[in-house]
Design an enzyme around this catalytic site. Structure first.
Site, PDB file in Angstrom:
ATOM      1  N   ARG A 235       0.849  -1.188   0.000  1.00  0.00           N
ATOM      2  CA  ARG A 235       0.000   0.000   0.000  1.00  0.00           C
ATOM      3  C   ARG A 235       0.882   1.235   0.000  1.00  0.00           C
ATOM      4  O   ARG A 235       1.856   1.310   0.750  1.00  0.00           O
ATOM      5  CB  ARG A 235      -0.922   0.004   1.228  1.00  0.00           C
ATOM      6  CG  ARG A 235      -1.947  -1.126   1.217  1.00  0.00           C
ATOM      7  CD  ARG A 235      -2.431  -1.465   2.598  1.00  0.00           C
ATOM      8  NE  ARG A 235      -3.452  -2.499   2.580  1.00  0.00           N
ATOM      9  CZ  ARG A 235      -3.203  -3.802   2.553  1.00  0.00           C
ATOM     10  NH1 ARG A 235      -1.946  -4.236   2.539  1.00  0.00           N
ATOM     11  NH2 ARG A 235      -4.185  -4.681   2.544  1.00  0.00           N
ATOM     12  N   GLU A 264      -3.700   6.472  -8.746  1.00  0.00           N
ATOM     13  CA  GLU A 264      -3.295   5.622  -9.867  1.00  0.00           C
ATOM     14  C   GLU A 264      -4.120   5.960 -11.113  1.00  0.00           C
ATOM     15  O   GLU A 264      -5.350   5.898 -11.058  1.00  0.00           O
ATOM     16  CB  GLU A 264      -3.473   4.152  -9.485  1.00  0.00           C
ATOM     17  CG  GLU A 264      -2.570   3.748  -8.312  1.00  0.00           C
ATOM     18  CD  GLU A 264      -2.655   2.264  -7.962  1.00  0.00           C
ATOM     19  OE1 GLU A 264      -3.522   1.555  -8.517  1.00  0.00           O
ATOM     20  OE2 GLU A 264      -1.837   1.817  -7.147  1.00  0.00           O
ATOM     21  N   HIS A 282       1.134  -1.091 -10.546  1.00  0.00           N
ATOM     22  CA  HIS A 282       0.227  -1.928  -9.747  1.00  0.00           C
ATOM     23  C   HIS A 282      -0.088  -3.243 -10.462  1.00  0.00           C
ATOM     24  O   HIS A 282      -1.239  -3.576 -10.730  1.00  0.00           O
ATOM     25  CB  HIS A 282      -1.067  -1.180  -9.431  1.00  0.00           C
ATOM     26  CG  HIS A 282      -1.719  -1.688  -8.165  1.00  0.00           C
ATOM     27  ND1 HIS A 282      -2.479  -0.895  -7.343  1.00  0.00           N
ATOM     28  CD2 HIS A 282      -1.717  -2.926  -7.571  1.00  0.00           C
ATOM     29  CE1 HIS A 282      -2.930  -1.605  -6.313  1.00  0.00           C
ATOM     30  NE2 HIS A 282      -2.473  -2.843  -6.437  1.00  0.00           N
TER      31      HIS A 282
END
Length: 315
Positions: A235, A264, A282
């Site tokens: 995270r 993001e 990610h």
């Protein structure tokens, strides 16, 4: 009231065959924009009238759940739920389910890959060669080096096993240690302070603390061994970006490798542009195998919950 919203980016871009089970149960699937993280406006438009939600990592405000009339179940296609207002969900009687451990191997393999890439300077040497520069920097081998894990759930355990198989030393901090987990090799449970001070590589595999503070704040980063490699596939909020940039510029941290960002896609920043930052978009759980496992688990969780008498009565 038989609609189910699907928002994970991997599923809106390429719907998995596992979703067909929901249609066979009589539900109509509603998708957010393909491959995009839906914002609050999109969720407010799509979610009302849906009885179920197969959710991704998109941030969800209490306002979204307040407006989600008829919603009974949120099923995450992953383990984390930091993006959800859990207190609001509980107050509204909305069940929140998780696909526990489904993407663990994908994330763990990426964490090891980022660590190895950092030790061998792979990204920067690849970029130099593509730019016409023959740059050969000596790297480091992982054998005998200390990998410090902060958090040792499903992902952390796999990272520990992979590192031990490569003959690394593994030292682990977890606020709730499972002393029954004792893999063969040079492995030990220790305190957080010891992990920070002893590790050549620190890899994060934990939730955000209840108070929301960064685990690697300026004080914690200051305890790291000079040149330490930090890997974050967990995270973004676990790391204080300003403190990390300062440590990179001062040489305290050798490489920061991250797969997670507060926003993001992330906006341009000095941290992202730093030459000793390895950044991936990610992709930890974005393998064919992990997506499949997580989707199947999320779908089955959703189907099971919606079959419950209370869910049918409330729909």
């Amino acid at each position: 009231m038989n609609r189910i919203l699907v928002t994970p980016r991997s599923l809106t871009r390429n719907p998995d065959p596992a979703l067909l089970a929901l249609e066979e149960d009589g539900y109509t699937l509603v998708f957010s924009s393909p491959g995009e993280t839906p914002d609050e406006a999109a969720l407010l438009s799509l979610l009302p009238g849906c009885v179920g939600w197969l959710a991704g990592v998109e941030p969800v405000s209490p306002r979204v759940l307040e407006a989600a009339h008829g919603l009974r179940v949120i099923s995450r296609n992953g383990t984390g739920s930091d993006n959800l207002p859990l207190e609001t969900a509980e107050r509204l009687g909305i069940m929140v389910l998780r696909a526990a451990g489904a993407n663990a191997r994908g994330v763990a393999e990426l964490a090891i890959g980022l660590a190895m890439g950092a030790l061998r300077h792979v990204p920067e040497q690849s970029a130099a060669l593509k730019g016409g520069v023959w740059q050969r920097r000596p790297g480091l081998e992982i054998e005998g080096r200390t990998l410090g894990l902060i958090g040792c759930g499903a992902i952390g355990r796999l990272v520990a096993k992979f590192a031990l198989a490569l003959d690394a030393r593994v030292r682990v901090y977890d606020p709730y240690p499972d002393h029954g987990f004792t893999p063969s090799g040079d492995f030990a449970w220790i305190g957080l302070k010891q992990v920070l001070e002893e590790a050549d590589i620190v890899s994060l595999h934990c939730p955000i603390p209840p108070d929301g503070t960064a685990v690697l704040d300026a004080s914690a980063i200051g305890r790291l061994r000079s040149g330490c490699v930090v890997v974050n596939t967990a995270r973004a909020a676990l790391v204080d970006d300003t403190a990390m940039l300062d440590a990179l510029q001062g040489g305290g941290v050798g490489v920061y490798a991250t797969d997670v960002f507060a926003v993001e896609p992330p906006p341009p920043s000095a941290l992202l542009a730093h030459p000793r930052v390895i950044a991936t978009p990610h992709i930890g759980g974005l393998t064919d195998e992990s997506v499949r496992r997580a989707t199947v688990a999320a779908v089955e969780n959703l189907r099971g919950a919606l079959r419950q008498p209370w869910a049918s009565a409330m729909a």
